[in-house]
Design a protein around this motif. Structure first.
Motif, PDB file in Angstrom:
ATOM      1  N   LEU A   1       0.820  -1.209   0.000  1.00 19.93           N
ATOM      2  CA  LEU A   1       0.000   0.000   0.000  1.00 19.93           C
ATOM      3  C   LEU A   1       0.859   1.266   0.000  1.00 19.93           C
ATOM      4  O   LEU A   1       0.579   2.229  -0.735  1.00 19.93           O
ATOM      5  N   LEU A   2       1.904   1.279   0.818  1.00 20.02           N
ATOM      6  CA  LEU A   2       2.764   2.460   0.871  1.00 20.02           C
ATOM      7  C   LEU A   2       3.532   2.642  -0.431  1.00 20.02           C
ATOM      8  O   LEU A   2       3.747   3.776  -0.894  1.00 20.02           O
ATOM      9  N   THR A   3       3.957   1.517  -1.047  1.00 21.49           N
ATOM     10  CA  THR A   3       4.659   1.614  -2.333  1.00 21.49           C
ATOM     11  C   THR A   3       3.750   2.181  -3.418  1.00 21.49           C
ATOM     12  O   THR A   3       4.160   3.037  -4.218  1.00 21.49           O
ATOM     13  N   GLU A   4       2.495   1.700  -3.457  1.00 25.20           N
ATOM     14  CA  GLU A   4       1.554   2.219  -4.450  1.00 25.20           C
ATOM     15  C   GLU A   4       1.254   3.699  -4.213  1.00 25.20           C
ATOM     16  O   GLU A   4       1.146   4.480  -5.168  1.00 25.20           O
TER      17      GLU A   4
ATOM     18  N   ARG B   1      -2.788   5.230   2.183  1.00 20.71           N
ATOM     19  CA  ARG B   1      -2.012   5.528   3.392  1.00 20.71           C
ATOM     20  C   ARG B   1      -2.859   5.319   4.657  1.00 20.71           C
ATOM     21  O   ARG B   1      -2.355   4.823   5.661  1.00 20.71           O
ATOM     22  N   GLU B   2      -4.119   5.725   4.608  1.00 15.02           N
ATOM     23  CA  GLU B   2      -4.994   5.505   5.759  1.00 15.02           C
ATOM     24  C   GLU B   2      -5.180   4.019   6.021  1.00 15.02           C
ATOM     25  O   GLU B   2      -5.162   3.569   7.176  1.00 15.02           O
ATOM     26  N   LEU B   3      -5.365   3.236   4.952  1.00 12.25           N
ATOM     27  CA  LEU B   3      -5.523   1.785   5.115  1.00 12.25           C
ATOM     28  C   LEU B   3      -4.247   1.163   5.662  1.00 12.25           C
ATOM     29  O   LEU B   3      -4.282   0.252   6.497  1.00 12.25           O
ATOM     30  N   ALA B   4      -3.100   1.657   5.205  1.00  9.74           N
ATOM     31  CA  ALA B   4      -1.830   1.148   5.721  1.00  9.74           C
ATOM     32  C   ALA B   4      -1.686   1.461   7.202  1.00  9.74           C
ATOM     33  O   ALA B   4      -1.193   0.638   7.992  1.00  9.74           O
ATOM     34  N   ALA B   5      -2.136   2.661   7.635  1.00 11.03           N
ATOM     35  CA  ALA B   5      -2.064   3.018   9.051  1.00 11.03           C
ATOM     36  C   ALA B   5      -2.976   2.122   9.886  1.00 11.03           C
ATOM     37  O   ALA B   5      -2.618   1.704  10.998  1.00 11.03           O
ATOM     38  N   THR B   6      -4.169   1.786   9.356  1.00  5.61           N
ATOM     39  CA  THR B   6      -5.082   0.901  10.077  1.00  5.61           C
ATOM     40  C   THR B   6      -4.476  -0.486  10.244  1.00  5.61           C
ATOM     41  O   THR B   6      -4.543  -1.103  11.314  1.00  5.61           O
ATOM     42  N   LYS B   7      -3.861  -0.981   9.162  1.00  4.39           N
ATOM     43  CA  LYS B   7      -3.245  -2.311   9.235  1.00  4.39           C
ATOM     44  C   LYS B   7      -2.018  -2.303  10.128  1.00  4.39           C
ATOM     45  O   LYS B   7      -1.707  -3.301  10.781  1.00  4.39           O
ATOM     46  N   GLN B   8      -1.326  -1.176  10.182  1.00  2.90           N
ATOM     47  CA  GLN B   8      -0.184  -1.072  11.079  1.00  2.90           C
ATOM     48  C   GLN B   8      -0.645  -1.145  12.536  1.00  2.90           C
ATOM     49  O   GLN B   8       0.004  -1.794  13.373  1.00  2.90           O
TER      50      GLN B   8
END
Length: 506
Positions: free
Chosen positions: A208-211, A259-266
């Motif tokens: 997600l962060l790479t995309e 980025r928001e989805l990546a933060a949730t998964k983090q």
């Protein structure tokens, strides 16, 4: 300019409406299938003159009246002592909040929002609250703030029952029930699955962060760094360029969403890491307690689970399958069905709970004559601890194994008791005797009905999370059980009765 006195308005100046409304004909009552069948008169809008006192309307035999009459005899010092600050708005009277919670739990109303609604709509709740309307945040905060004091409130019910002469300790029956936690079993994960899920989450976060970075770089190349991309000159703001601008805006939104989805998964990854660390710490502590040599390298059972919503709850087998639960334990007096000891534990097995429950009975009331329990509590160590304790021994009647459904009962033993019998065989022989069978049968009419009555009032799930919250709430539940028993028994030591009115439950 001279002013003249005002003349009264005439009928021509202020026209009056003199039209009379036609009188409403009385509604014709409905008829049944028979032309002569009539019903009782029903007028929901009919004005009524209620009694000046809500107590007169409810009646002296109502549970709310009993609770208010009982209130002066309750020692609420642990609750009152929590209010030390003089600053701020005056809080609601803790006595009112206490009896409000007691009555709400007796009626199966555990939700703070439902209690708030009942204070507006239910006459009994309005009577207890004195027409006050505490909001659900206040009710919830009061309940959570006084969890430790609810233990003292439970002990107060035992004191009152003893003084009334209705709590006479003889034999007690011990049992446990799995009460669902305020958490979903789908929010739990086993220790074996945690590394796999961690690796999947890390890979997904990286993707997600790479995309999102790729989208940002593409926009930087197209518009330049520091530019949003929507700073178009007025000459280009036409329908031909509008679609392009919308596509660009969509790309920016997509990058932000990734980025928001990546933060949730983090955050979920950190929850898993925390749960994994907690399981490993718990396994090491158990190994140290057991005296194992390699305690520091001990790893949890691969099937050990941790819930992310309520980490202290456990997966337990219930009649509805496996659920996220706590194990609620009660000790109940034979005959009167008063709860004299209670606890909430995280262990699904009951075997380790018998001795702590008996110790609590000794601390709360006195030494019981005997203990009755099912096969989940049997062990030679438990029987030894009861019957060979210092002081007066406690006779145990604990089933060794479950009776097979439909199996014919075995006959009573004959002859003398053999000397070489094991504790299990000795207990089997005791329960086969006529007296032992009659004593053990009291379990089904003592502790099982008490648990059924607690659940029948609507308590099938804890409202509070964490083991401390579950313990405190169960203190309140068992205090309510004992108070309802007192009320239904007809006990009244609550206060000196009024000279002109004797309570109906006396």
């Amino acid at each position: 300019m001279t002013t003249s006195a005002r003349e009264p308005a005439t009928s021509e100046q202020v026209p009056l409406i003199t039209e009379e409304c036609p009188a409403k004909a009385p509604a014709v009552p409905p008829r049944g299938a028979s032309p002569t069948k009539v019903f009782r008169e029903w007028s929901p809008e009919q004005s009524a003159l209620l009694p000046a006192s809500k107590r007169d309307h409810l009646g002296d035999d109502h549970l709310t009246v009993f609770l208010l009459d009982l209130l002066p005899t309750l020692n609420l010092d642990p609750i009152l002592a929590a209010y030390q600050e003089d600053r701020g708005q005056p809080p609601y009277d803790p006595r009112m909040m206490t009896v409000l919670l007691l009555y709400a739990y007796s009626q199966g109303v555990m939700s703070s929002r439902q209690i708030e609604r009942r204070c507006r709509e239910d006459l009994a709740f309005m009577y207890l609250a004195g027409d006050a309307r505490p909001d659900h945040d206040t009710i919830c905060a009061f309940r959570r703030h006084h969890l430790d004091a609810f233990k003292r409130l439970f002990l107060e019910t035992l004191r009152i029952a003893e003084e009334a002469g209705v709590l006479k300790l003889g034999r007690i029956a011990v049992d446990g029930s799995k009460i669902r936690a305020n958490a979903s079993k789908h929010k739990a994960m086993s220790y074996a699955r945690m590394p796999e899920r961690q690796a999947a989450l890390r890979a997904e976060i990286e993707r997600l962060l790479t995309e999102a970075d790729a989208l940002d770089r593409a926009e930087d190349e197209q518009y330049g760094r520091g530019r949003r991309g929507d700073e178009l000159p007025a000459a280009l703001r036409d329908p031909a360029t509008r679609r392009q601008r919308l596509r660009e805006a969509q790309a920016r939104v997509e990058a932000a969403r990734k980025r928001e989805l990546a933060a949730t998964k983090q955050a979920h990854l950190e929850q898993i890491e925390h749960a994994q660390h907690a399981l490993e710490t718990e396994a090491r502590e158990h190994a140290r307690a057991a005296g194992e040599a390699n305690a520091e390298t001990t790893r949890p059972d691969p099937k050990a689970q941790r819930n992310f919503t309520d980490p202290e709850s456990r997966i337990m087998k219930t009649a509805d399958g496996f659920q996220q639960c706590y194990n609620a334990q009660v000790a109940v007096t034979v005959g009167t069905q008063f709860v004299v000891a209670e606890d909430v534990v995280t262990a699904a097995n009951d075997k380790q709970q018998l001795q702590p429950m008996v110790e609590q009975v000794l601390a709360n009331v006195d030494v019981p004559d005997g203990v009755i329990a099912d096969s989940g509590y049997f062990s030679a160590a438990n029987v030894q601890a009861l019957e060979h304790r210092d002081g007066r021994p406690i006779e145990a009647h604990i089933a060794v194994e479950r009776d097979r459904h439909g199996a014919p009962p075995t006959g009573p033993p004959r002859g003398r008791i053999p000397q070489a019998l094991s504790p299990a065989d000795r207990m089997r022989r005791r329960l086969r005797t006529k007296v032992g069978r009659a004593i053990y049968a009291q379990r089904k009419v003592t502790v099982e009905p008490a648990i059924g009555q607690i659940k029948g009032r609507g308590f099938r799930r804890f409202s509070l999370r964490s083991l401390i919250g579950a313990k405190g709430e169960f203190h309140l539940v068992c205090a309510v059980h004992n108070l309802v028993k007192l009320w239904r028994t007809g006990v009244v030591l609550v206060r000196e009765p009024s000279p002109d009115r004797e309570p109906a439950y006396a």
